[in-house]
Scaffold this active site. Sequence first.
Site, short mmCIF file in Angstrom:
data_model
loop_
_atom_site.label_atom_id
_atom_site.label_comp_id
_atom_site.label_asym_id
_atom_site.label_seq_id
_atom_site.Cartn_x
_atom_site.Cartn_y
_atom_site.Cartn_z
N CYS A 1 -1.72 9.09 2.78
CA CYS A 1 -1.32 8.48 1.51
C CYS A 1 -2.32 8.75 0.40
CB CYS A 1 -1.10 6.98 1.68
SG CYS A 1 -2.54 6.07 2.27
N GLU B 1 0.88 -1.17 0.00
CA GLU B 1 0.00 0.00 0.00
C GLU B 1 0.92 1.22 0.00
OE1 GLU B 1 -2.95 -0.35 -0.62
OE2 GLU B 1 -3.43 -2.40 -0.03
#
Length: 474
Positions: free
Chosen positions: A250, A216
């Site tokens: 993110c 991720e």
Amino acid sequence: MENTPSATIAARFEAQRQAFLKEPNPTWEARLSRLDRLLALTDANEAAVVAAIDADFSGRAAQETRLAEMFVVRAGIRHAKSHLRRWMRVKRAPTGLHFRPGYNRLMPQPLGVVGVVSPWNYPFQLALAPALAALAAGNRVMIKPSELTPAFSALLERLIAGAFDPDEVCVVTGDAETGKAFTALPFDHLIFTGSTAVGRAVAQAAAANLTPVTLELGGKSPAIFDPSCDVDVSVERLAFGKLLNAGQTCIAPDYLMVPKGQAEAVAGKFSTAVAKMYPSLVDNPDYTAIISQRHRARLVELVDEARAAGARVIEINPANERFESNETRKLAPTIVIDPPADTRLMREEIFGPVLPILEYDGMDEAIARVRAGDHPLALYWFGTDRGARERVLGETLSGGVTVNDCLWHIGQEDQPFGGVGASGMGAYHGEWGFNTFSKLKPVFYQSRLNGIVLFRPPYGQAFERILGLLKRVT
């Protein structure tokens, strides 16, 4: 926070591996017990978690920790608990006519020992959300939190040790060298959340053991204002998404594209929206600090380079405060209008409260700009023009999308979360997390009476006739 010795890390891994061999397919009750303990840990220690993360950031909004970390993990655990029986069931699968009366089934099984490498920006959520999925799937779990959040990492180690046997779940603390020792272990699955550069190193370490990985990562996630959007509403939603955790997210919108001629007007509205949320910054507990002086200095360098290259820079400082002596490492929200494409600001993931605004001339140009770079982890589109929306959704590739808002696709437990290409591989959340940390084993059950005998030697005309028939009907 002390480094966990390599020998200790290896011993903990071996203890979990042996425990898994003794209990290779935990019952529903055993898995539920682990989820219950994780939920109890979350509920009982919210104040301590908030305080530890606040200390590590030298100023982290308590409400952001409670919403983006504690709430998300609670929701994930409760979702897993309510669906676990169904996820664990052996599932029917279609069977070709020529194989009947045999039949197919799909059997989910735990993989073994799962490694979780979590980052500093959301240290609680990004350690425990993968862990809860791995536990639901019946695995043992080892967690390596970030060395940039030492107070939280030490707290997590204590909390996990108090709720779980070390052969169920354990925490390994330490610096980058500890991380290298951790990722070199022969895990049955390894999930890493962090930068693309470190993600490549993690994938290489895992490859030595043929360990499957879920990565991720991040990247430059665009936001697009379509000419059809309500600018006032869209700007307020974008400002929240950009400045949550001071942009250290993110999936934060990395840059904004607006129709030609609208950059200055949008910048003004963005400034107004920021001042409404944060009337002051330095001593405002709602506005989060940058994680370290090194990260703050990098953000300042990005802005300075863009300014030197001709971009217009707007610092949003509603109370006209001084930041030079700010010990909490806060950085004023900053707009950068039309930074050149070759500046670091437009080449690197920003990961801070800096918003580049670019103008585009037609949807073709906006789509081309997104497609010119790596596939982003997230994309945000604002507008009411259905045709334009479907073009953007269909002609760009990203990890996930929120339409007419920011961030919220990550909270959908009935949808997978993950990146694509340089923004990551694999997915988790909800049933996707359960499946990621399971082996979905196909099983074919042959019946006592079947036609497979016709395919055995000696071969002859009967074989040719049967094979010819199957070629026509399958």
